[in-house]
Scaffold this motif. Structure first.
Motif, short mmCIF file in Angstrom:
data_model
loop_
_atom_site.label_atom_id
_atom_site.label_comp_id
_atom_site.label_asym_id
_atom_site.label_seq_id
_atom_site.Cartn_x
_atom_site.Cartn_y
_atom_site.Cartn_z
N ASP A 11 -90.42 56.76 82.31
CA ASP A 11 -89.46 57.57 81.57
C ASP A 11 -89.08 58.84 82.32
O ASP A 11 -87.94 59.31 82.23
N ILE A 12 -90.01 59.39 83.05
CA ILE A 12 -89.80 60.66 83.75
C ILE A 12 -88.71 60.52 84.80
O ILE A 12 -87.94 61.45 85.05
N GLU A 13 -88.58 59.34 85.41
CA GLU A 13 -87.57 59.09 86.46
C GLU A 13 -86.27 58.52 85.90
O GLU A 13 -85.30 58.35 86.63
N ALA A 14 -86.23 58.22 84.61
CA ALA A 14 -85.14 57.47 84.02
C ALA A 14 -84.00 58.34 83.51
O ALA A 14 -84.16 59.53 83.24
N PHE A 15 -82.85 57.68 83.36
CA PHE A 15 -81.75 58.20 82.54
C PHE A 15 -81.92 57.55 81.18
O PHE A 15 -82.19 56.34 81.09
N HIS A 16 -81.74 58.31 80.13
CA HIS A 16 -81.93 57.81 78.76
C HIS A 16 -80.57 57.76 78.08
O HIS A 16 -79.92 58.79 77.91
N VAL A 17 -80.16 56.55 77.71
CA VAL A 17 -78.86 56.32 77.08
C VAL A 17 -79.12 56.11 75.60
O VAL A 17 -79.95 55.28 75.23
N MET A 18 -78.42 56.88 74.77
CA MET A 18 -78.68 56.75 73.34
C MET A 18 -77.45 57.04 72.51
O MET A 18 -76.61 57.86 72.88
N LEU A 19 -77.37 56.36 71.39
CA LEU A 19 -76.40 56.63 70.36
C LEU A 19 -77.15 57.35 69.25
O LEU A 19 -78.15 56.84 68.75
N LYS A 20 -76.65 58.56 68.92
CA LYS A 20 -77.33 59.35 67.90
C LYS A 20 -76.38 59.66 66.75
O LYS A 20 -75.18 59.80 66.95
N GLU A 21 -76.99 59.77 65.59
CA GLU A 21 -76.30 60.29 64.41
C GLU A 21 -77.23 61.37 63.87
O GLU A 21 -78.33 61.06 63.40
N GLY A 22 -76.83 62.63 64.02
CA GLY A 22 -77.75 63.72 63.73
C GLY A 22 -78.91 63.63 64.70
O GLY A 22 -78.70 63.52 65.91
N ASP A 23 -80.11 63.65 64.18
CA ASP A 23 -81.29 63.51 65.04
C ASP A 23 -81.74 62.07 65.20
O ASP A 23 -82.63 61.77 65.98
N ASN A 24 -81.14 61.16 64.44
CA ASN A 24 -81.56 59.75 64.46
C ASN A 24 -81.03 59.03 65.70
O ASN A 24 -79.84 59.14 66.02
N VAL A 25 -81.89 58.27 66.35
CA VAL A 25 -81.52 57.44 67.49
C VAL A 25 -81.20 56.05 66.94
O VAL A 25 -82.08 55.38 66.40
N LEU A 26 -79.94 55.63 67.09
CA LEU A 26 -79.49 54.35 66.54
C LEU A 26 -79.56 53.23 67.56
O LEU A 26 -79.78 52.07 67.21
N ALA A 27 -79.31 53.57 68.84
CA ALA A 27 -79.37 52.60 69.93
C ALA A 27 -79.89 53.34 71.15
O ALA A 27 -79.66 54.55 71.30
N TYR A 28 -80.59 52.60 72.02
CA TYR A 28 -81.24 53.27 73.15
C TYR A 28 -81.56 52.27 74.26
O TYR A 28 -81.82 51.10 74.00
N LEU A 29 -81.56 52.78 75.49
CA LEU A 29 -82.19 52.12 76.63
C LEU A 29 -82.45 53.16 77.70
O LEU A 29 -81.93 54.27 77.64
N ARG A 30 -83.26 52.77 78.66
CA ARG A 30 -83.50 53.66 79.80
C ARG A 30 -83.05 52.96 81.08
O ARG A 30 -83.26 51.75 81.25
N ILE A 31 -82.41 53.73 81.95
CA ILE A 31 -81.96 53.24 83.25
C ILE A 31 -82.98 53.73 84.28
O ILE A 31 -83.29 54.92 84.34
N LEU A 32 -83.47 52.80 85.08
CA LEU A 32 -84.46 53.13 86.11
C LEU A 32 -83.83 53.03 87.50
O LEU A 32 -83.22 52.02 87.83
N PRO A 33 -83.99 54.07 88.30
CA PRO A 33 -83.45 54.03 89.67
C PRO A 33 -84.13 52.94 90.49
O PRO A 33 -85.20 52.45 90.14
N PRO A 34 -83.51 52.56 91.61
CA PRO A 34 -84.13 51.58 92.50
C PRO A 34 -85.53 52.02 92.92
O PRO A 34 -85.79 53.21 93.09
#
Length: 147
Positions: free
Chosen positions: A42-65
């Motif tokens: 997680d520390i090296e990742a980009f975090h992609v998320m769809l939020k509504e207020g503080d709630n995370v509705l969708a998520y994934l993490r992108i990891l570099p090569p």
């Protein structure tokens, strides 16, 4: 509802808490799968998320090569249980692939996909590159996208 893409150090404590909560709800509780979710990637990742207020509705993490594969990768793909069936997973992958292409500027992405999602990822141009294998009794395949 709003989409965000953040590096680990840009996440605030509430975002991080809610990301981890959704990941545990989806992968540990939802799939009855005991594993160490906090794996230092997680520390090296980009975090992609769809939020509504503080709630995370969708998520994934992108990891570099070089983190999970030689190529760029993404994983921990989820849509919160109450928000499934609304097209958020497609939007999540589309935004992720666009970010990888335009911001990270990489033309190959390798993922480990659960078997039941093969056709979903094929819709984005991914191709199966491995035989079926099991991670904690869940069937997976490696898939590769080349631009």
């Amino acid at each position: 509802m709003k989409w965000y893409i953040k590096k680990f150090n840009e996440l605030n404590s509430i975002e991080l808490y809610n990301i981890l909560k959704e990941r545990v709800d989806t992968f540990v509780v939802g799939q009855n799968h005991l594993f160490q979710d906090c794996d230092d990637k997680d520390i090296e990742a980009f975090h992609v998320m769809l939020k509504e207020g503080d709630n995370v509705l969708a998520y994934l993490r992108i990891l570099p090569p070089g983190i999970s594969y030689e190529e760029c990768s993404f994983g921990r793909v989820l849509v919160s249980k109450d928000y499934r069936g609304r097209g958020f997973a497609k939007e999540l992958i589309s935004k992720t692939m666009e970010f990888i292409d335009k911001e990270i500027k990489l033309n190959k992405v390798r993922i480990s996909a659960q078997e039941y999602l093969i056709d979903f990822y094929k819709n984005f141009g991914f191709k199966v590159t491995s035989e079926l294998y099991y991670i904690d009794n869940i069937p997976h395949v490696d898939m590769l996208y080349k631009r």
